[in-house]
Scaffold this motif. Structure first.
Motif, short mmCIF file in Angstrom:
data_model
loop_
_atom_site.label_atom_id
_atom_site.label_comp_id
_atom_site.label_asym_id
_atom_site.label_seq_id
_atom_site.Cartn_x
_atom_site.Cartn_y
_atom_site.Cartn_z
N GLN B 77 -0.63 3.22 -2.12
CA GLN B 77 0.38 3.75 -3.42
C GLN B 77 -0.19 5.21 -2.62
OE1 GLN B 77 -1.99 2.22 -7.21
NE2 GLN B 77 0.61 1.55 -7.60
N ALA B 78 -0.90 5.72 -2.79
CA ALA B 78 -1.71 6.84 -2.76
C ALA B 78 -0.90 7.63 -1.26
CB ALA B 78 -3.39 7.23 -2.37
N LEU B 79 -0.66 7.10 -0.39
CA LEU B 79 0.15 7.75 1.44
C LEU B 79 1.72 7.35 1.27
CD1 LEU B 79 -1.89 5.40 3.96
CD2 LEU B 79 -1.37 7.65 4.08
N ARG B 80 1.98 6.51 -0.26
CA ARG B 80 3.25 6.53 -0.37
C ARG B 80 3.84 8.04 -1.55
NH1 ARG B 80 3.51 1.57 -1.68
NH2 ARG B 80 3.97 1.65 -3.81
N ARG B 83 1.43 11.23 0.35
CA ARG B 83 1.19 11.92 2.10
C ARG B 83 1.90 13.00 2.28
NH1 ARG B 83 4.59 9.24 6.11
NH2 ARG B 83 4.14 10.34 7.73
N LYS B 84 0.96 14.47 2.95
CA LYS B 84 1.88 15.60 3.31
C LYS B 84 2.27 16.35 1.47
CE LYS B 84 3.88 14.31 6.84
NZ LYS B 84 4.77 14.55 8.37
N TRP B 89 -4.55 14.87 0.85
CA TRP B 89 -4.06 15.09 2.15
C TRP B 89 -3.92 16.20 2.40
CZ3 TRP B 89 -1.25 11.76 5.50
CH2 TRP B 89 -0.92 12.07 6.61
N LEU B 90 -3.11 17.49 1.45
CA LEU B 90 -3.53 18.85 2.58
C LEU B 90 -5.21 19.31 2.80
CD1 LEU B 90 -1.14 20.22 -0.52
CD2 LEU B 90 -0.34 19.61 2.16
N ALA B 114 -7.75 6.30 3.36
CA ALA B 114 -6.85 5.35 4.40
C ALA B 114 -6.10 7.05 4.63
CB ALA B 114 -5.81 5.15 3.06
N MET B 115 -6.18 7.64 3.87
CA MET B 115 -5.01 9.33 4.50
C MET B 115 -6.24 10.11 5.85
SD MET B 115 -3.72 10.95 0.79
CE MET B 115 -3.12 10.39 -0.31
#
Lengths: 353, 353
Positions: B77-80, B83-84, B89-90, B114-115
């Motif tokens: 979920q977090a990646l989806r 991300r970006k 992520w940043l 995961a990130m």
């Protein structure tokens, strides 16, 4: 249920042999006057100790053997040299022959497990044995297993551990339906752990009347008393137990150092001496002494090798309780019920999906 | 080595977001005046906190984003969703782009791993990342890994953990050749554990100039400081850490209860108050805050989510040290040397057989 609880002791086991085993048995007998003992080992040494404990002597029979398994023997060595002749083997064999209800030894774990397995064989429905012990928690004691008998294992193995651990908890803590948790890690898994998730599904599907499955428990949940029974394969179970023991010892050392550092803290210690004594009692590792070998056609209890007479007495107490409250029958009842339940597993699984 | 240590912070991570992250960074800056910060997150909230910390404000740049990964998001979920665009992520991406030397987050471990893995990728020669942290022992601190990034793993994985853990210990404790032990159980194994025995052979054969392999360490050996680096696959490592933390908390509770039970113990407590304070400091879990993600092309430090500003400051300190003393270079040097050493492995193995 037997009128007397007959306890076979490996009198040569542990770091100190009869000089700890015999007085330990005497202490336990004081708490359980309906126990009687078979003492296997060097009869001269045993009789010398028994002379100081007439009440114990009256309910004991000494069976002489020259052979003792050493604390450093590998299981294979122990079996080769000690099978049929060592004090350890003879104590276990007394259980097999029906001459004793339980065997207790402070001898080396690997050898004891190998001999117990070889002599008693595993229960129908159980592939691999386990070691279980009580763990003091803030809520009272819990049963934790496996503490190192078997490394790894699939979901069916974990389920068998749950069944056996629940039977032990119901016997020890007098609970009708103890709670059972599976030891797991909280971190989102990137790989692995499938067998634990699968075991959780099996346990949920069982809907056992003999225990309540409460899901996963993390390492810090054990001491919180998150469940009456904590189930893990033997490697992690052993690591958890030893890490907790190590931490307790470490903090005792810190505490001792802190209380003797200044005159103020020394005075404080004097005032609070009773409180420290109560704390020490609470943390006393002796009280958790007595690992129970589960999954065999007979009960074997393993005491710490380096324990005192007081500590060994606790291990004998555990053996006594397992017999008096009929551990083996309880395990077998659940396993037999399970043998039936397994047939209807698809329905059971539908019920939770 | 950079002139300044540039630290990227996920200001929205953890249970309290900027209200802990910003003051935490300020505390760490007080200890490391050559640090500067990139703060990712809700700029209004961050600026509000920065107003109270002018020294920090002077060396910080705020980069606004509306998206924050929640403590309950699954990694996928977090990646989806994040991300970006998310603060987590940043912060990691700033390391990838070379705009920061290290990223620190108190966000959820699974999402952060995961990130970090997705964004930074693993180092050449490393298949799977690890989480390492310091563990207080009676001999000083040790590095323990893996604390739960990867479940299971073969001998080569355990060897990679040893190499990375040794580099971290040499950086953190300023040791030329830290000792390394493999976490194992003492009970004679009936089955399993082959990968650990094989890893022991690999590590012995390495004869690394960068660490000294000292063999197996049991769970209670960690707290004794049996080795500067304790290596385990992630499941058991996590269980060991949590079991120890749980025990420490349990004993604190016992101690607190014991010291307030009677008037004598209360007076004792008053006299020994400084000793208890010293003990509490020694057991302060904040001081072990800061799990380092190892095996990636960049350094990421994970703080406990529920930590205080003091605790978060320790995690920032860890990130600072890793950069200042060049962790990544040290790991890479050993890995590169290893790439050469692997070719001559047959000879090395002969040397120890």
């Amino acid at each position: 249920m037997p009128v007397k609880v007959r306890i076979a002791l490996d009198a040569m086991g542990g770091d100190f042999g009869p000089s700890v085993i015999v007085p330990g048995a005497a202490i336990s007998l004081g708490r359980h006057p309906d126990a009687e003992f078979l003492l296997f080992g060097d009869s001269a040494l045993i009789e010398k100790e028994l002379a100081a404990h007439p009440a114990l002597k009256k309910v004991s029979r000494v069976i002489h053997t020259d052979v003792a398994v050493s604390m450093h023997d590998k299981p294979s060595q122990a079996l080769r040299r000690g099978r049929k002749v060592s004090s350890m083997w003879l104590a276990i064999e007394a259980v097999k022959k029906g001459e004793a209800d339980v065997a207790v030894s402070a001898g080396n774990t690997g050898a004891l497990m190998a001999m117990a397995r070889f002599c008693l064989r595993t229960l129908p429905g159980i592939d691999r044995p386990a070691i279980a012990a009580t763990w003091p928690t803030v809520r009272g004691d819990s049963v934790v297993l496996d503490l190192g008998a078997t490394i790894g294992g699939d979901a069916a193995h974990l389920k068998a551990l749950a069944v056996m651990g629940a039977a032990m908890a119901s016997v020890l803590f007098d609970l009708e339906r103890p709670t059972v948790g599976l030891l797991n890690i909280g971190v989102e898994e990137i790989k692995g752990g499938e067998e634990i998730r699968e075991a959780a599904e099996l346990l949920r599907a069982m809907q056992s009347p003999r225990f309540e499955f409460v899901g996963f428990v993390e390492g810090d949940g054990i001491g919180k008393g998150a469940a009456d029974v904590i189930v893990s394969e033997g490697f992690s179970g052993n690591i958890a137990l030893k890490a907790a023991e190590g931490t307790a010892r470490q903090i005792s050392e810190y505490l001792k150092a802190a209380m003797s550092r200044t005159w103020r803290s020394k005075i404080g210690y004097l005032f609070a001496r009773d409180a420290f004594k109560a704390l020490k009692d609470k943390m006393d590792p002796n009280k958790s002494n007595g690992g129970v070998f589960l999954g065999l056609n007979g009960i074997v209890v393993k005491s710490h090798g380096g324990t005192s007479a007081d500590g060994f007495a606790y291990a004998v107490d555990v053996g006594y309780d397992m017999v008096r409250y009929d551990l083996l029958t309880k395990i077998n009842q659940t396993l037999n019920r399970e043998a039936g339940a397994l047939v209807s597993t698809p329905t059971a699984q539908e019920a939770v999906s």
